[in-house]
Design a protein around this motif. Structure first.
Motif, PDB file in Angstrom:
ATOM      1  N   SER A 268       6.092 -50.667 -12.386  1.00  0.00           N
ATOM      2  CA  SER A 268       5.810 -49.703 -13.460  1.00  0.00           C
ATOM      3  C   SER A 268       6.736 -48.493 -13.388  1.00  0.00           C
ATOM      4  CB  SER A 268       4.349 -49.259 -13.415  1.00  0.00           C
ATOM      5  OG  SER A 268       4.031 -48.661 -12.173  1.00  0.00           O
ATOM      6  N   HIS A 269       7.032 -48.025 -12.163  1.00  0.00           N
ATOM      7  CA  HIS A 269       7.945 -46.885 -12.024  1.00  0.00           C
ATOM      8  C   HIS A 269       9.353 -47.258 -12.485  1.00  0.00           C
ATOM      9  CE1 HIS A 269       5.350 -43.927 -10.279  1.00  0.00           C
ATOM     10  NE2 HIS A 269       5.030 -44.683  -9.238  1.00  0.00           N
ATOM     11  N   LEU A 270       9.819 -48.433 -12.090  1.00  0.00           N
ATOM     12  CA  LEU A 270      11.166 -48.839 -12.465  1.00  0.00           C
ATOM     13  C   LEU A 270      11.271 -49.130 -13.958  1.00  0.00           C
ATOM     14  CD1 LEU A 270      12.246 -51.092  -9.456  1.00  0.00           C
ATOM     15  CD2 LEU A 270      13.335 -48.969 -10.209  1.00  0.00           C
ATOM     16  N   SER A 271      10.155 -49.550 -14.559  1.00  0.00           N
ATOM     17  CA  SER A 271      10.189 -49.833 -16.000  1.00  0.00           C
ATOM     18  C   SER A 271      10.535 -48.581 -16.800  1.00  0.00           C
ATOM     19  CB  SER A 271       8.849 -50.409 -16.466  1.00  0.00           C
ATOM     20  OG  SER A 271       7.830 -49.422 -16.418  1.00  0.00           O
ATOM     21  N   LYS A 272      10.204 -47.407 -16.242  1.00  0.00           N
ATOM     22  CA  LYS A 272      10.531 -46.139 -16.920  1.00  0.00           C
ATOM     23  C   LYS A 272      12.029 -45.835 -16.834  1.00  0.00           C
ATOM     24  CE  LYS A 272       5.952 -44.406 -15.680  1.00  0.00           C
ATOM     25  NZ  LYS A 272       5.187 -43.493 -14.805  1.00  0.00           N
TER      26      LYS A 272
END
Length: 322
Positions: free
Chosen positions: A303-307
């Protein structure tokens, strides 16, 4: 290019080696070190190493993808080791005989218990139908990565609901760049990979930090070496000193399926290094979450990398979750 379905119990060095009675610079508490001579090893010659594909040896921990509970799973390396009494007998035997090959193992009695779903690596030899230890007294094997605390860094790079993994690999369109992407675990079946990142092997690539750790899987053989010089001791020592040579080592993938390696420590060279070749390349993040069940990809690292999707960074260690 990935080594499929097995961990070799011992990948031979490209040169013949000799043991020096000096403390190892690679393994703590090891009172000797193994160094390369200038003679090409018989294993390298037999495997026609000259026609093999040289690749970067990535500094991580070995993993394997195969099915568990009917779906593709990530498996962590777990060697079955002898009990203390058996290990004591084994060491005494080596001290007396100088070799381990003729040691009489009682496999049913001499080895510690392993988790229920543990499996031996495919190249482990069998004796009377049972996995038999290698020359170091270990039985290499695998255990599925679920929610075990000791495999928390493995767990953060996979999502079994969506059936995907976080992978660092060469950029799809730009050969001199890297990309962090989501890969279906089904596409990695029967492959071995390295897990690298913040909490693995001292983090030689400077990935993430204590506050925001990051980890990725790297398929074995992913990073081919394009401009390796003639295969001599002197030329390889010189090559390891150039920018492209700032790697942990080389693994040659031979046409007969064999692997041959050379580690910097075999040549008396240091590792880790302040600046690595892997960290000199630009990186893009390409997650393509729309291809998967987005709401299922709830793992914090995903989820963090998706940002950061579609962002570009000058170096791997510049990728930040902040």
């Amino acid at each position: 290019m990935s080594r499929l379905g097995a961990v070799q119990q011992k990948i031979p060095c490209v040169f013949t080696t000799q043991v020096k009675n000096e403390p190892s610079s690679k393994r703590e508490h090891q009172a000797f070190k193994v160094v390369a001579t200038e003679t090409l090893s018989p294993a390298a010659q037999d495997s026609d190493v000259y026609s093999a594909v040289p690749t970067e040896k990535v500094d991580g921990t070995c993993c394997y993808v195969t099915k568990h509970k009917g779906i593709p799973y990530l498996w962590a390396r777990l060697d079955r080791k002898p009990s203390k009494p058996a290990e004591k007998r084994f060491k005494k035997h080596i001290l007396t005989k100088g070799i381990s090959k003729d040691f009489d193992w009682k496999v049913d009695e001499d080895f510690k218990e392993v988790p229920e779903f543990w499996i031996p690596a495919k190249e482990v030899k069998l004796c009377n139908g049972k996995p038999y230890p290698d020359e170091n007294g270990h039985i290499p094997g695998w255990v599925p990565v679920e929610n075990q605390k000791q495999y928390c860094w493995h767990s953060c790079v996979v999502n079994y609901v969506a059936g995907v993994a976080l992978v660092l690999k060469p950029h799809t369109e730009e050969s001199e760049s890297l990309e962090i992407s989501i890969v279906p675990l089904a596409d990695l079946l029967e492959q071995t990979l390295e897990l690298i990142g913040t909490n693995i092997n001292g983090n030689p690539y400077g990935i993430g930090n204590k506050k925001n750790p990051m980890h990725f899987l790297v398929p074995h053989g992913a990073f081919q070496i394009r401009n390796l010089p003639v295969l001599t001791h002197h030329s390889l020592v010189s090559w390891f000193d150039c920018p492209e040579g700032k790697v942990e080592g080389i693994v040659w993938h031979c046409n007969n399926g064999s692997l041959i390696k050379l580690h910097r420590h075999h040549l008396g060279l240091c590792w880790p290094l302040p600046d690595t070749w892997l960290n000199s390349k630009p990186v893009s993040i390409r997650l393509d979450l729309c291809k998967y069940e987005c709401e299922s990809v709830s793992n914090s690292l995903f989820s963090h990398l998706s940002k950061k999707d579609a962002q570009h960074f000058d170096r791997l260690q510049d990728v930040s979750l902040e």
